[in-house]
Design a protein around this motif. Structure first.
Motif, short mmCIF file in Angstrom:
data_model
loop_
_atom_site.label_atom_id
_atom_site.label_comp_id
_atom_site.label_asym_id
_atom_site.label_seq_id
_atom_site.Cartn_x
_atom_site.Cartn_y
_atom_site.Cartn_z
N ASP A 17 0.82 -1.21 0.00
CA ASP A 17 0.00 0.00 0.00
C ASP A 17 0.85 1.26 0.00
O ASP A 17 1.82 1.37 0.77
CB ASP A 17 -0.90 0.04 1.24
N ALA A 18 0.45 2.21 -0.83
CA ALA A 18 1.02 3.55 -0.79
C ALA A 18 0.33 4.36 0.30
O ALA A 18 -0.90 4.36 0.40
CB ALA A 18 0.83 4.23 -2.15
N ILE A 19 1.10 5.04 1.14
CA ILE A 19 0.52 5.83 2.23
C ILE A 19 0.14 7.21 1.69
O ILE A 19 0.98 8.00 1.28
CB ILE A 19 1.52 5.96 3.40
N LEU A 20 -1.18 7.47 1.72
CA LEU A 20 -1.70 8.73 1.17
C LEU A 20 -2.34 9.62 2.23
O LEU A 20 -2.92 10.65 1.88
CB LEU A 20 -2.73 8.44 0.07
N GLY A 21 -2.25 9.24 3.49
CA GLY A 21 -2.84 10.08 4.52
C GLY A 21 -2.35 9.67 5.89
O GLY A 21 -1.89 8.56 6.10
N GLY A 22 -2.47 10.63 6.83
CA GLY A 22 -2.10 10.36 8.20
C GLY A 22 -2.12 11.62 9.02
O GLY A 22 -1.56 12.64 8.61
N ALA A 23 -2.79 11.56 10.18
CA ALA A 23 -2.87 12.71 11.09
C ALA A 23 -3.28 14.00 10.37
O ALA A 23 -2.71 15.07 10.59
CB ALA A 23 -1.53 12.90 11.80
N GLY A 24 -4.26 13.86 9.49
CA GLY A 24 -4.77 15.05 8.80
C GLY A 24 -3.95 15.50 7.62
O GLY A 24 -4.30 16.48 6.96
N GLU A 25 -2.85 14.80 7.33
CA GLU A 25 -1.97 15.20 6.23
C GLU A 25 -2.34 14.41 4.98
O GLU A 25 -2.52 13.20 5.03
CB GLU A 25 -0.51 14.92 6.58
N PHE A 26 -2.44 15.10 3.85
CA PHE A 26 -2.71 14.45 2.58
C PHE A 26 -1.75 15.02 1.53
O PHE A 26 -1.35 16.19 1.61
CB PHE A 26 -4.16 14.65 2.15
N PRO A 27 -1.37 14.20 0.53
CA PRO A 27 -0.35 14.65 -0.41
C PRO A 27 -0.91 15.52 -1.53
O PRO A 27 -2.11 15.52 -1.79
CB PRO A 27 0.16 13.32 -0.98
N SER A 28 -0.02 16.23 -2.18
CA SER A 28 -0.39 16.91 -3.41
C SER A 28 -0.64 15.86 -4.49
O SER A 28 -0.28 14.69 -4.36
CB SER A 28 0.75 17.82 -3.87
N SER A 29 -1.25 16.29 -5.57
CA SER A 29 -1.51 15.36 -6.68
C SER A 29 -0.21 14.78 -7.22
O SER A 29 -0.14 13.59 -7.55
CB SER A 29 -2.27 16.08 -7.80
N GLN A 30 0.82 15.60 -7.28
CA GLN A 30 2.10 15.13 -7.78
C GLN A 30 2.69 14.08 -6.85
O GLN A 30 3.16 13.02 -7.31
CB GLN A 30 3.08 16.30 -7.93
N LYS A 31 2.67 14.33 -5.56
CA LYS A 31 3.22 13.37 -4.61
C LYS A 31 2.40 12.09 -4.59
O LYS A 31 2.93 10.99 -4.45
CB LYS A 31 3.27 13.98 -3.20
N MET A 32 1.09 12.22 -4.77
CA MET A 32 0.23 11.04 -4.83
C MET A 32 0.64 10.16 -6.01
O MET A 32 0.76 8.94 -5.89
CB MET A 32 -1.23 11.46 -4.96
N ARG A 33 0.85 10.75 -7.16
CA ARG A 33 1.27 9.99 -8.34
C ARG A 33 2.61 9.31 -8.09
O ARG A 33 2.81 8.15 -8.47
CB ARG A 33 1.35 10.89 -9.56
N GLU A 34 3.53 10.02 -7.44
CA GLU A 34 4.85 9.47 -7.22
C GLU A 34 4.83 8.25 -6.30
O GLU A 34 5.50 7.25 -6.56
CB GLU A 34 5.77 10.56 -6.63
N VAL A 35 4.07 8.33 -5.20
CA VAL A 35 4.05 7.20 -4.28
C VAL A 35 3.27 6.03 -4.85
O VAL A 35 3.63 4.86 -4.64
CB VAL A 35 3.52 7.62 -2.89
N GLU A 36 2.22 6.29 -5.61
CA GLU A 36 1.51 5.19 -6.26
C GLU A 36 2.41 4.50 -7.29
O GLU A 36 2.41 3.27 -7.40
CB GLU A 36 0.23 5.71 -6.92
N GLU A 37 3.19 5.29 -8.02
CA GLU A 37 4.14 4.71 -8.98
C GLU A 37 5.18 3.87 -8.25
O GLU A 37 5.55 2.77 -8.70
CB GLU A 37 4.81 5.82 -9.77
N ALA A 38 5.66 4.36 -7.11
CA ALA A 38 6.65 3.60 -6.34
C ALA A 38 6.07 2.28 -5.83
O ALA A 38 6.74 1.24 -5.83
CB ALA A 38 7.16 4.43 -5.17
#
Length: 296
Positions: free
Chosen positions: A256-277
């Motif tokens: 699983d790619a981590i996309l949230g935690g303690a109210g923090e959510f990634p930018s669209s760019q960071k979301m794409r990067e972690v999903e790709e990883a």
């Protein structure tokens, strides 16, 4: 015939939640064999092969949608058609400070806060990934140089997306029953789990139960040895040890790619990067699994 392959093992199937991610996984296949469209676009299947040294691993990507029941519908059909090996490429939230947005988790076991898996085995049966896939994923992370951004975790599997710390309007803690239940439950979850998602327990339980049924049919176990009825309760005796896991031809793992935690959510760019990883890690895990079992 679509799911046959890998010298009788069946195609290894990648199971993302979203149709878009299934298509992205297909783009990473070393050989793209074709797309099998479905009446519902989210059930489109993508077929191909991965190169693993001198080997080629026959693979498929197919979206399941969100949540345990949706995954179980797709998984049940795949099992019926002969698939035995599954790697989920999903997303999750972090429950620990040390697991950051943008990290990746390898879910070796799941804490059951869901009800779909109870249709197959009692709650006391552990929801566990196949250890050979876990080991392959750990090796793959090292090979890719992912280092401290990858964590081996116990994952929280739930039916209610809004249990944890979303903003109050999303959690909908409006009545005292729900507030008490969610707050009590999440306190326990945080003691045991490092990430939270919705599918892992179902994936692990349904896959292992299918493999157990095969082993019982082949005479390695009797159901009475594994599940014992005592009054209204069921006592479970899950097999352990390397001999069991070598016989267990059905394998499942969630990455699983981590996309949230303690109210923090990634930018669209960071979301794409972690999903790709996470996709890259899942593909490399499949390669590692086959090379290891071929002794390469």
């Amino acid at each position: 015939e679509h799911l046959a392959g890998n010298a009788g093992r069946g195609r290894l199937v990648f199971l993302p939640g979203s149709a878009g991610r299934a298509k992205e996984i297909y783009a990473y296949f070393d050989v793209q064999e074709g797309i099998h469209p479905a009446r519902r676009v989210e059930l489109t299947s993508y077929f191909g092969r991965l190169r693993a040294g001198p080997l080629e691993v026959e693979v498929c990507a197919l979206a399941t949608g969100m949540g345990g029941p949706a995954l179980n519908i797709v998984l049940g059909e795949l099992l019926h058609l002969g698939a035995r090996e599954f790697i989920r490429v999903g997303t999750a939230g972090s429950l620990r400070e040390e697991i950051k947005v943008g990290d990746i988790v390898i879910v070796r076991e799941a804490y059951k806060d869901e009800h779909t898996s109870l249709n197959y085995l009692p709650r006391e049966w552990p929801a566990r990934a196949h250890p050979h896939l876990v080991e392959a994923a750990v090796r793959a992370a090292k090979r890719l140089g992912y280092g401290p951004r990858v964590h081996l975790v116990t994952g929280h599997s739930k039916d209610d997306l809004w249990e944890e710390d979303f903003p109050e309007p999303y959690r909908r803690l409006r009545n005292p029953y729900r507030r008490e239940r969610v707050e009590r439950l999440m306190a326990e979850v945080r003691r045991h789990c490092q990430s939270t998602a919705m599918e892992e327990a179902v994936l692990y339980i349904v896959t292992e139960e299918a493999g157990l049924a095969e082993l019982v049919q082949e005479g390695f176990f009797r159901w009475e040895e594994l599940l014992e009825k005592r009054g209204e309760d069921w006592l479970v005796h899950p097999p352990e040890g390397e001999a069991y896991w070598r016989r267990m031809r059905y394998k499942a793992l969630a990455i699983d790619a981590i996309l949230g935690g303690a109210g923090e959510f990634p930018s669209s760019q960071k979301m794409r990067e972690v999903e790709e990883a996470a996709i890259r890690l899942a593909l490399e895990t499949a390669r590692e699994l086959y090379q290891d079992q071929a002794g390469l």
